[in-house]
Scaffold this active site. Sequence first.
Site, PDB file in Angstrom:
ATOM      1  N   ASP A 191       0.533  -1.167  -0.069  1.00  0.00           N
ATOM      2  CA  ASP A 191      -0.337   0.037   0.064  1.00  0.00           C
ATOM      3  C   ASP A 191       1.091   1.594  -0.112  1.00  0.00           C
ATOM      4  OD1 ASP A 191      -2.931   1.372   0.266  1.00  0.00           O
ATOM      5  OD2 ASP A 191      -1.839   2.102   2.079  1.00  0.00           O
ATOM      6  N   GLU A 218       0.927  -0.968  -4.777  1.00  0.00           N
ATOM      7  CA  GLU A 218      -0.132   1.109  -5.131  1.00  0.00           C
ATOM      8  C   GLU A 218       1.191   1.843  -5.611  1.00  0.00           C
ATOM      9  OE1 GLU A 218      -2.770   3.771  -3.877  1.00  0.00           O
ATOM     10  OE2 GLU A 218      -1.643   2.665  -2.602  1.00  0.00           O
TER      11      GLU A 218
END
Length: 437
Positions: A191, A218
Amino acid sequence: MHDVILHAFDWPYREISSNAAKIAEIGYGGVLIPPPLYSDPNGPEWWQRYQPKDYRVLRSHLGRKTGLRNVIKALHKNGVMVYADIVFNHMANESRPDRLNFPGRAELERYRKERRQFSRDRLYGNLDEGLFSPWDFHASGNIENWLDEYQSTEYSLSGLPDLELNEWVIGQQQACLRALNGLGFDGYRVDAVKHLPDEHIRRVFGTSDLAGKYLFGEALTANDNEERVFLWPLLNETGMSFYDFPLHETLRRVFSPSGSMRELIDPAAYGQALPWQRSVTVAVTHDIPNNDGFRGQLLDRQDEFLAKVYIMGRDGGVPLVYSDHNESAGKYPEDRDRWANAWQRSDLKAMVAFHNAVHGQPQRTLFEDDGFLVFARGYRGIVAINKTGIWQHPNISTFGLRHGPYRCMLHGHLMELGGEIFTFGIPPRQAQLWLAE
């Protein structure tokens, strides 16, 4: 090979386990589960899972360590890989006097009082001691210039305590991943990876402990400039894969009124998509509908359907299917049931089946136009996408295609392909996935 990843966004562990056989039957090759590290068990909001309190405990609103073990066991039993969403950029933004001590004085006392329960949920380490202290965090304030590379890695995301690159932090993150490996995870989604310094990424995710694990990051971007600043350097400097936001931007442009479907013939050749072997392809991610600042990246509902057909029909990348429980619909009523249980919707099931049937087969353009596109996958698969508001009837050469009956995986229709030239009929604002029978 089945490689489509189901993003079981904010699913309770029990729900994932009970659906493991059906997930495999549909044809998904992997499941991305919610962040498993300790977060507020009483916090039903999805974002609570992205605010970890302690790496050493596996407990959240979605379940506890035993439930997580059951998820991994059930999915592996059905031949499905399991990927964990990992949040290492920051810790939870909590209102307490010792907010930069984790898990904090009160939580450590709770560990002592409920020793047996927390021992069951312990991942690693000594729960009698703290994990992080104030000197493990940046003191630079919040990011104000989101395009500034220094601020992006050294400042905080909207008040979230931003971890410093130091030996203790690196060591704890390495230990956490080793312990998660021991549970049986096959890989990790990283993340907010664009907010981690390059050295941090290399030292935590470039170790021998993660050899053979599937890693994908991401790095959320919305335009060419953001991709140039954040995404392409990460692609060049790390070995992990990434969400293909360049392709997502291309899809948004293609499906705009002035866009051309010709751009989808080979977007990676022009830097408008990531290289196929480093790409996780998406039509929507959880951040886009759930965060106000990203909703401008949402595609029109029908355009999103067409984009999913393209992603599942094309050669290259690992497709990811987002499936939620109407988390964004409370604030945005128009989202209701748009992605809820999408994983088992008939159109998504058909796309997964087509993708798996033609996986690894070469892609070849059969007809190109600004408003529609037809391409082959090997000798037995044909993809047709029409973004216009009228029927399209392209004439295609049947050279290299199997003659005989084809069935559209999306709509169930049959057609007989024959002759040297064949006339297709593509309905307005529709797509077809034809597979030879």
